[in-house]
Design a protein around this motif. Structure first.
Motif, PDB file in Angstrom:
ATOM      1  N   UNK A  45     -13.730  32.328  91.421  1.00  0.00           N
ATOM      2  CA  UNK A  45     -14.672  31.217  91.559  1.00  0.00           C
ATOM      3  C   UNK A  45     -14.242  30.040  90.700  1.00  0.00           C
ATOM      4  N   UNK A  46     -13.822  30.322  89.475  1.00  0.00           N
ATOM      5  CA  UNK A  46     -13.368  29.253  88.577  1.00  0.00           C
ATOM      6  C   UNK A  46     -12.142  28.566  89.162  1.00  0.00           C
ATOM      7  N   UNK A  47     -11.166  29.344  89.617  1.00  0.00           N
ATOM      8  CA  UNK A  47      -9.956  28.766  90.215  1.00  0.00           C
ATOM      9  C   UNK A  47     -10.293  27.958  91.462  1.00  0.00           C
ATOM     10  N   UNK A  48     -11.222  28.452  92.253  1.00  0.00           N
ATOM     11  CA  UNK A  48     -11.625  27.741  93.471  1.00  0.00           C
ATOM     12  C   UNK A  48     -12.290  26.418  93.147  1.00  0.00           C
ATOM     13  N   UNK A  49     -13.128  26.399  92.100  1.00  0.00           N
ATOM     14  CA  UNK A  49     -13.795  25.154  91.749  1.00  0.00           C
ATOM     15  C   UNK A  49     -12.807  24.156  91.157  1.00  0.00           C
ATOM     16  N   UNK A  50     -11.864  24.622  90.367  1.00  0.00           N
ATOM     17  CA  UNK A  50     -10.822  23.722  89.843  1.00  0.00           C
ATOM     18  C   UNK A  50     -10.048  23.113  91.009  1.00  0.00           C
ATOM     19  N   UNK A  51      -9.706  23.936  91.982  1.00  0.00           N
ATOM     20  CA  UNK A  51      -9.018  23.435  93.176  1.00  0.00           C
ATOM     21  C   UNK A  51      -9.891  22.428  93.930  1.00  0.00           C
ATOM     22  N   UNK A  52     -11.188  22.709  94.018  1.00  0.00           N
ATOM     23  CA  UNK A  52     -12.128  21.813  94.696  1.00  0.00           C
ATOM     24  C   UNK A  52     -12.143  20.438  94.036  1.00  0.00           C
ATOM     25  N   UNK A  53     -12.245  20.386  92.698  1.00  0.00           N
ATOM     26  CA  UNK A  53     -12.311  19.076  92.037  1.00  0.00           C
ATOM     27  C   UNK A  53     -10.965  18.345  92.108  1.00  0.00           C
ATOM     28  N   UNK A  54      -9.865  19.100  92.128  1.00  0.00           N
ATOM     29  CA  UNK A  54      -8.556  18.455  92.269  1.00  0.00           C
ATOM     30  C   UNK A  54      -8.371  17.906  93.678  1.00  0.00           C
ATOM     31  N   UNK A  55      -8.720  18.683  94.694  1.00  0.00           N
ATOM     32  CA  UNK A  55      -8.564  18.246  96.080  1.00  0.00           C
ATOM     33  C   UNK A  55      -9.468  17.071  96.431  1.00  0.00           C
TER      34      UNK A  55
END
Length: 130
Positions: A45-55
């Motif tokens: 979940x943490x990795x997914x959210x980091x990816x979300x804010x980067x994308x």
């Protein structure tokens, strides 16, 4: 119980929270199924959210605390694609019986799941800083 269901039940671990005779079936499902899955999948979940804010090119570190919390809320509540991805990370670890319960109680379970996930992400907000 088939092999997959047995594996998933053992893999996820113990119930988190209390389940009593007075607990509703939804509360029991939350503590026996949702909480262990959310704990197990936390790093994803943490990795997914980091990816979300980067994308989405969100300059997260320059935002105020309130704005950061709003980004988390908006990601879970308003971005259907992201929300469905997060939901899939959880539902993919349901046993067949748990999925049957989920299918019959989708609205309530989804609401509980997304509320718990939002709070989990908010409590780890420092991990999203660059």
């Amino acid at each position: 119980m088939n092999t997959r269901d047995t594996f998933l039940s053992q893999f996820r671990g113990q119930t988190i929270g209390s389940v009593t005779a007075q607990s509703t079936t939804e509360e029991s499902f939350q503590n026996e199924v949702l909480r262990p899955i959310l704990k197990l999948q936390n790093d994803l979940f943490v990795a997914s959210f980091i990816n979300y804010i980067e994308n989405n090119k969100v300059n997260f570190s320059s935002k105020t605390l309130e704005a950061k919390l709003a980004v988390i809320d908006n990601g879970i509540q308003k971005d259907v694609k992201f929300r469905n991805t997060m939901r899939g990370i959880v539902v993919g670890l349901f046993t067949t019986a748990e999925y049957d319960f989920y299918a019959k109680n989708t609205s309530d379970v989804n609401k509980r799941m997304m509320t718990m996930l939002t709070e989990r992400l908010k409590s780890q907000i420092q991990l999203f800083e660059k």
